[in-house]
Scaffold this active site. Sequence first.
Site: not given
Length: 396
Positions: A208-210, A276
Amino acid sequence: MLKGKHIVLGISGGIAAYKSVMLLRLLVKRGAEVQVVITPNGKEFITPVTLSALSGKPVVSEFFTANTGEWHSHVDLGLWADLMIIAPATASTIGKMANGIADNMLITTYLSAKEQVMVAPAMDLDMWRHPSTQRNIATLRKDGVIIVEPEAGELASGLVGKGRMEEPENIVKAAEEYFSRMATLKGKKVLVTAGPTFENIDPVRFIGNYSSGKMGFAIADEFASRGAEVTLVAGPVSIKETHPGVRRIDVRSAKEMCEAAVSNFGDADYVVLAAAVADYAPESVADSKIKREGTDGMTLRLVKNPDIAATLGCMKDHQKLIGFALETDHELENAHHKLEKKHLDWIVLNSLNDPEAGFMKDTNKITIVSASGEEMEYPAKSKREVAKDIVDVVAV
Ligand code: CTP
């Protein structure tokens, strides 16, 4: 702007109720049809006779008329109204609204309201600044209620400070502003992607990402508050609240986000790609948890995810496409390159080198680059304000 509009005017029990007579008069004079709903305490300050004479309609206060048993439907009022204005809104009414305490006709009408609700608080300065009132006001804001902030000045108690109900002329102005904002993008369809995507490795792990989704959600809300019909395709985020004009589709992976975006692309007028999206996903997802025993390391083969922006860019017909670029170096150069490569109309650039920009922040600092090469640089602002700037530029 108010001509023919259906307005529910809610009056609760505060001394400022005398100003509601003027407010009612101004609304009617501007051509609005007004239905007054008053709380039992409100009637201690202003009589229903005055209000019904000015509005031309019987005032609603009780759930039913005692001698005839006639039932007053708050649900019908919710369907009838284009706007509900509660002025004055006392600390008690604000508290009940924030917590759903439906013990009078005004609060049940509020809870059944399908229309925008606007409140003009009025109370003593200590009550206004009490943490409880401020918490309730924050809840109402989150619930999408417009707050017409009280003014500072002399209060009925003789004290001087913030808490005096805004003047009727300014409440009318706020109502007019609301209707004119609603009219600007009425009939337009908007598609927004927001948040991260999670790419499963096995049943307990993912890549995943932030991304918090805050920027995309703020854009969706801003379009909706101008009357557009918004479809928001959201990755896994913790944000719960959205504007009532936003239809939300929750997805997890880039593939799911792409499918949802493609199937909602056709009749969109504006498409904002704020998500994102993970560029890669594991080639295969393990059916059961990958165990560490008996291994001395692990290699995960990743395959490219679909580029949603580029996919939609190739399908583009009448749609205006707005992408984002979060860069660490050669920012403008990269932004121009992405804009061209993905057939976008605008790209919103934010640099990770700016302390006010980036993931999980409440602020952002952007430069909007247009397909014709124009670069518009903005100072750091809250994401809500940034959303306004973006919509101002793209939806003209
Ligand atoms: N985007 C997308 N689908 C992807 C990757 C990106 O829709 N698979 C969109 C983003 O939502 C954003 C724009 O494309 O609007 C640019 O995203 P970014 O991650 O900066 O670009 P990439 O093409 O992935 O380039 P890189 O990560 O190599 O900088």
